[in-house]
Design an enzyme around this catalytic site. Sequence first.
Site, PDB file in Angstrom:
ATOM      1  N   ASP A 158       1.582   3.168   3.336  1.00 44.89           N
ATOM      2  CA  ASP A 158       2.249   3.150   2.023  1.00 44.89           C
ATOM      3  C   ASP A 158       3.609   3.847   2.115  1.00 44.89           C
ATOM      4  O   ASP A 158       4.595   3.398   1.531  1.00 44.89           O
ATOM      5  CB  ASP A 158       1.357   3.855   0.990  1.00 44.89           C
ATOM      6  CG  ASP A 158      -0.066   3.333   1.052  1.00 44.89           C
ATOM      7  OD1 ASP A 158      -0.263   2.162   0.724  1.00 44.89           O
ATOM      8  OD2 ASP A 158      -0.965   4.089   1.469  1.00 44.89           O
ATOM      9  N   HIS A 208      -5.031   6.199  -1.593  1.00 44.49           N
ATOM     10  CA  HIS A 208      -4.573   4.953  -0.955  1.00 44.49           C
ATOM     11  C   HIS A 208      -5.204   3.788  -1.729  1.00 44.49           C
ATOM     12  O   HIS A 208      -6.187   3.185  -1.318  1.00 44.49           O
ATOM     13  CB  HIS A 208      -5.001   4.910   0.515  1.00 44.49           C
ATOM     14  CG  HIS A 208      -4.786   3.551   1.126  1.00 44.49           C
ATOM     15  ND1 HIS A 208      -3.543   3.032   1.368  1.00 44.49           N
ATOM     16  CD2 HIS A 208      -5.660   2.586   1.503  1.00 44.49           C
ATOM     17  CE1 HIS A 208      -3.649   1.819   1.875  1.00 44.49           C
ATOM     18  NE2 HIS A 208      -4.930   1.527   1.962  1.00 44.49           N
TER      19      HIS A 208
END
Length: 334
Positions: A159, A187
């Site tokens: 990410d 996440h």
Amino acid sequence: MPDTIKVLVTGAAGQIAYSLLYSVAKGDVFGTDQPISLCLLDIAPMMGVLGGVVMELQDCALPHLKEVIATDKEDVAFKDVDVAILVGSMPRREGMERKDLLKANVKIFKSQGAALDKYAKKTAKVIVVGNPANTNCLTALKSAPSIPKENFSCLTRLDHNRAIAQIALKLNVAPSDVKNVIIWGNHSSTQYPDASHATVHVGGKDISAFEAVKDDSWLKGDFLKTVQQRGASVIQARKLSSAMSAAKAICDHVRDIWFGTPEGQFVSMGVISDGNGYGVANDLLYSFPVTIKDKTWKIVEGLKIDDFSREKMDLTAKELIEEKETAFEFLSSA
Ligand code: NAI
């Protein structure tokens, strides 16, 4: 020549591992002069496929790959491990409830945590990739009380890299010119990709990302959504989840644990929240900005958090608290 280290990769017959193993074996993570014993764990039905992966690794004829062990037994896999990269997990099948997915994964990570506790070196570094990565990491950590909880982390580097890439694409600069983005929290799509402390190298100096981009509504709107939804967009396009970029992110994450972060830069990783200064409840496995030195991470202190960020950081914390509560119900009964 340094001593050989034992590196375990679980889910080793899967698609992330297929991209990851070559990089690890050839020295991208631990250095090109580090001898490695690579241990590959998957479930029994995958042993045939895993045999093919072993053959390919042998056929790479890599100078520092001393040994490749393929197994479906946790006691073999976790024995004397220096680094455990836990990629394998139960995937979400169509129609599967989130609770059922969590339950199946608690079972896997409780068992692997117990195997770490029993068989791994006490200095082992444990990196959890398999989803739900944060809560799986917390489950493993709780199931391995003899290993310091600081040795556990989960992957939010993909990410982080996605956030860097979006800003670099927007400004037509190299990704290496963008520094210090932050992924806060889980996440999952509630993660908060935060550019408010990021800098971009333009015109020979580092300036704030907001100053460089000159489009606050993008940095607080579409940028966030694109990064949060990137995994889903890749699945939609590829009909498979991110694998090459996930493997690259794992390499970045583990290399930084091993060698440290560059001066003046921080990276994002999911770590235990105890004693953080950002108002995140203790005992969550939450993604923070960290620096790493001597194989030890430290949460970056003193970053200013405005109301916009506060709300987003709390939202993703709330999701992690719920996941944790559900996981712990199963953990005590599993
Ligand atoms: P995959 O389905 O291709 O491979 C997973 C492998 O894990 C399979 O070979 C399976 O047999 C194995 N496995 C299942 N249970 C196991 C167990 N108990 N022990 C050992 N191996 C086991 O999946 P892929 O694409 O390689 O992804 C792996 C995981 O990584 C998924 O949970 C995925 O959601 C997650 N992921 C996490 C990311 C992150 O940023 N944290 C990014 C991308 C994927």
